[in-house]
Design an enzyme around this catalytic site. Structure first.
Site, PDB file in Angstrom:
ATOM      1  N   HIS A 158       0.811  -1.228   0.000  1.00 53.45           N
ATOM      2  CA  HIS A 158       0.000   0.000   0.000  1.00 53.45           C
ATOM      3  C   HIS A 158       0.838   1.269   0.000  1.00 53.45           C
ATOM      4  O   HIS A 158       0.297   2.358  -0.107  1.00 53.45           O
ATOM      5  CB  HIS A 158      -0.931   0.000   1.215  1.00 53.45           C
ATOM      6  N   ASP A 366       3.674   9.461  -1.076  1.00 48.77           N
ATOM      7  CA  ASP A 366       2.502   8.695  -0.651  1.00 48.77           C
ATOM      8  C   ASP A 366       2.263   7.588  -1.664  1.00 48.77           C
ATOM      9  O   ASP A 366       2.355   7.838  -2.878  1.00 48.77           O
ATOM     10  CB  ASP A 366       1.271   9.630  -0.605  1.00 48.77           C
TER      11      ASP A 366
HETATM   12  P1  ADP Z   1      -2.930   6.587   4.704  1.00 50.25           P
HETATM   13  O1  ADP Z   1      -3.329   5.219   4.312  1.00 50.25           O
HETATM   14  O2  ADP Z   1      -1.468   6.843   4.615  1.00 50.25           O
HETATM   15  O3  ADP Z   1      -3.456   7.036   6.025  1.00 50.25           O
HETATM   16  P2  ADP Z   1      -4.847   7.594   2.642  1.00 50.25           P
HETATM   17  O4  ADP Z   1      -5.138   8.996   2.213  1.00 50.25           O
HETATM   18  O5  ADP Z   1      -4.643   6.655   1.521  1.00 50.25           O
HETATM   19  O6  ADP Z   1      -3.593   7.631   3.644  1.00 50.25           O
HETATM   20  O7  ADP Z   1      -6.057   7.037   3.488  1.00 50.25           O
HETATM   21  C1  ADP Z   1      -6.503   7.687   4.635  1.00 50.25           C
HETATM   22  C2  ADP Z   1      -7.924   7.231   4.934  1.00 50.25           C
HETATM   23  O8  ADP Z   1      -8.188   7.506   6.317  1.00 50.25           O
HETATM   24  C3  ADP Z   1      -8.954   7.987   4.117  1.00 50.25           C
HETATM   25  O9  ADP Z   1      -9.996   7.108   3.773  1.00 50.25           O
HETATM   26  C4  ADP Z   1      -9.433   9.055   5.075  1.00 50.25           C
HETATM   27  O10 ADP Z   1     -10.757   9.473   4.877  1.00 50.25           O
HETATM   28  C5  ADP Z   1      -9.307   8.352   6.425  1.00 50.25           C
HETATM   29  N1  ADP Z   1      -9.077   9.369   7.464  1.00 50.25           N
HETATM   30  C6  ADP Z   1      -8.003  10.150   7.617  1.00 50.25           C
HETATM   31  N2  ADP Z   1      -8.190  11.012   8.645  1.00 50.25           N
HETATM   32  C7  ADP Z   1      -9.411  10.777   9.139  1.00 50.25           C
HETATM   33  C8  ADP Z   1     -10.196  11.332  10.189  1.00 50.25           C
HETATM   34  N3  ADP Z   1      -9.739  12.332  10.955  1.00 50.25           N
HETATM   35  N4  ADP Z   1     -11.422  10.825  10.400  1.00 50.25           N
HETATM   36  C9  ADP Z   1     -11.874   9.808   9.642  1.00 50.25           C
HETATM   37  N5  ADP Z   1     -11.196   9.257   8.632  1.00 50.25           N
HETATM   38  C10 ADP Z   1      -9.980   9.725   8.378  1.00 50.25           C
HETATM   39  O1  F6P Z   2      -1.999   2.685   4.015  1.00 46.11           O
HETATM   40  C1  F6P Z   2      -0.777   2.615   4.676  1.00 46.11           C
HETATM   41  C2  F6P Z   2      -0.974   2.247   6.128  1.00 46.11           C
HETATM   42  O2  F6P Z   2       0.267   2.071   6.727  1.00 46.11           O
HETATM   43  C3  F6P Z   2      -1.749   0.980   6.369  1.00 46.11           C
HETATM   44  O3  F6P Z   2      -1.009  -0.206   6.274  1.00 46.11           O
HETATM   45  C4  F6P Z   2      -2.240   1.243   7.735  1.00 46.11           C
HETATM   46  O4  F6P Z   2      -3.311   0.461   8.145  1.00 46.11           O
HETATM   47  C5  F6P Z   2      -2.571   2.726   7.678  1.00 46.11           C
HETATM   48  O5  F6P Z   2      -1.606   3.266   6.858  1.00 46.11           O
HETATM   49  C6  F6P Z   2      -2.656   3.379   9.038  1.00 46.11           C
HETATM   50  O6  F6P Z   2      -1.537   3.103   9.832  1.00 46.11           O
HETATM   51  P1  F6P Z   2      -1.598   2.250  11.162  1.00 46.11           P
HETATM   52  O7  F6P Z   2      -2.263   0.950  10.852  1.00 46.11           O
HETATM   53  O8  F6P Z   2      -0.183   2.125  11.588  1.00 46.11           O
HETATM   54  O9  F6P Z   2      -2.422   3.066  12.106  1.00 46.11           O
END
Ligand code: ADP
Ligand code: F6P
Length: 458
Positions: A158, A366
């Site tokens: 991912h 990212d």
């Molecule tokens: P990562 O996997 O690195 O966190 P992504 O942008 O791919 O980054 O995915 C983040 C996910 O987490 C998105 O679906 C987003 O809506 C969710 N998310 C991030 N911050 C919040 C929050 N404060 N409340 C609810 N959902 C959140």
């Molecule tokens: O999408 C990348 C990622 O590291 C996932 O593997 C993971 O679930 C998410 O971000 C949030 O991080 P964590 O599981 O360490 O809270």
């Protein structure tokens, strides 16, 4: 239809009572994908146990069966906080300055992967397809093979795959990558990460890669391919016009009192480029004093991986920056940054996105970034907002109609904010139409279908 056994570090057990939404792309995407398939989602419960037992906690909620195990404090320390998040995460996000190489992290990582393999192996039936996720579990396929599992096993990463010249700074890098060649298929978010992986296999291992991404190394044949992950477009765009989203929308619009809202939604992670974003916004406020009070930045940033020092530091840095930027620019009736450290239900987020004229999605690196896609999906087609997107997010390869920026350049981001604020409606609609087609067509269901088809070998 074969069952799907999904294995990931974190398992998001559906919980209707929970007020905040699942955070992190993996949890959100897999929750949606698993509803499509019969099968089991296996992983760590997120809980501690004094002594590891491997006892499975099985639950069936909302059409998803989950099986979780608890881990010992030492496991969590060495595997999750250690090797996964102090070694691999920074290295794979090109931050070798932050990567720590500790021998006990490596042995904890292997021990926990062995524990995962031992616990999940009895759940796997002969016709099952096995799908392993993310950097926490790179060697799991090999450990399952060592336990006699002959099923098709796929792996999806991912996060980015780093360039070879960075990866070679990891002690025992060959050993780690060699274990990955026990999978039948390896998936990446974008062509860029796929190419870096293939480059490593050719240059460091001496394997061959053909034009279709088929890797040959000694007696092993593995297919490597890019599968860009998407959002559950149908669910999210529906949520964006539902009652919960509407009241979240109203709440934000009313509290903004006619100002245009810029929104950022990110886990509090140094890869997300938050200090650079805040500094660019500060620059915008300074350089555009006449229009500064017409905008407000809402940054939603739930804390993440709080036991890791670099995450504690990023939190302190942002608190300091928010204080100094607000202190420098605020007036009695206006504060330029609203900085919120909590999660929100997804429907509320959708309402916040829809109420925001601009989304700032400016990670330094990212794998994909789902927030960018959610923002696009939540917009009003008649009056959409503008996505300002880092060229270093995987999503930039798909959402080419966004306003693309180099997140390291404060001037570029400040200029993009200015451009977005004055962008005519026709141009906003044209850009949005270009992006919504991709978000809609390349959604999480397509991602899941494409990966499972490749995993089946069809
Ligand atoms: P990562 O996997 O690195 O966190 P992504 O942008 O791919 O980054 O995915 C983040 C996910 O987490 C998105 O679906 C987003 O809506 C969710 N998310 C991030 N911050 C919040 C929050 N404060 N409340 C609810 N959902 C959140
Ligand atoms: O999408 C990348 C990622 O590291 C996932 O593997 C993971 O679930 C998410 O971000 C949030 O991080 P964590 O599981 O360490 O809270």
């Amino acid at each position: 239809m074969s069952r799907l056994i999904v294995i990931s570090n974190r398992v998001s057990v559906p919980d209707k009572k929970k007020k905040d939404g699942a955070q992190g792309g993996l949890a959100v995407a897999l929750g949606a994908a698993l509803k499509e398939h019969r099968g089991i989602w296996f992983g760590w419960s997120g809980k501690e146990t004094e002594v590891f037992t491997g006892d499975l906690n099985m639950q069936r909620t909302d059409g998803i069966t989950t099986a979780t195990i608890d881990l010992e404090p030492q496991d969590i320390d060495e595997y999750y906080n250690g090797y996964a998040n102090r070694t691999l995460w920074p290295l794979f996000h090109f931050r070798i300055d932050l990567a720590e190489y500790e021998r006990q992290f490596g042995s904890g990582y292997e021990r926990v992967n062995e524990r995962f393999a031992t616990s999940v192996a009895p759940l796997i039936e002969p016709d099952d397809l096995v799908w392993v996720h993310d950097y926490h579990l790179l060697p799991l396929g090999k450990m399952l093979r060592d336990r006699g599992i002959k099923n098709r096993i796929g792996f999806f990463l991912h996060i980015p795959w780093p360039p070879t010249r960075l990866l070679v700074s990891l002690p025992f890098h060959e050993r780690l990558v060699l274990t990955m060649l026990e999978y039948d298929i390896i998936g990446f978010q974008t062509r860029e990460w796929l190419e870096s992986f293939c480059h490593y296999v050719e240059k460091e291992l001496g394997g061959t890669v053909d034009a279709d991404g088929v890797i040959r190394f000694e007696d092993r044949v593995v297919k490597a391919q890019a599968f860009p992950i998407g959002i559950d477009y149908e669910e999210f765009s529906r949520a964006a016009v539902g009652d919960t989203a509407r009241s979240a929308y109203e709440r934000l619009v009313q509290s903004a009192e006619g100002k245009k809202v810029l929104i950022g939604v990110d886990r509090l992670d140094y890869s997300k480029g938050l200090p650079d974003r805040f500094e660019a916004y500060d620059r915008f406020l300074t350089q555009n004093a006449e229009s500064a009070k017409d905008v407000v930045l809402l940054q939603i940033a739930p804390p993440s991986r709080e036991a890791v020092v670099t995450y504690q530091e990023i939190r302190e840095t942002l608190e300091g920056l928010t204080g100094s930027i607000n202190g420098a620019h605020a007036d009695i009736d206006w504060v330029p940054i609203r900085y919120v450290n909590r999660g929100y239900p997804r429907a509320e987020l959708a309402g916040f996105y829809r109420a925001s004229r601009i989304a700032l999605v400016t990670p330094l690196r990212d794998g994909m970034n789902l927030v960018a896609k959610e923002y696009v999906a939540a917009q009003d087609p008649e009056d959409p907002g503008v996505l300002i997107l880092s060229r270093f997010a995987g999503a930039a390869l798909q959402l080419t109609d966004a306003l693309m920026v180099n997140p390291h350049s404060g001037d570029e981001v400040s200029e993009a904010i200015r451009t977005a604020l004055s962008m005519p409606k026709e141009e906003r609609i044209r850009r949005w139409q270009g992006m919504i087609e991709t978000v809609k067509n390349e959604d999480v269901k397509k991602w899941q279908k494409d990966f499972v088809a490749a995993l089946k070998g069809s």
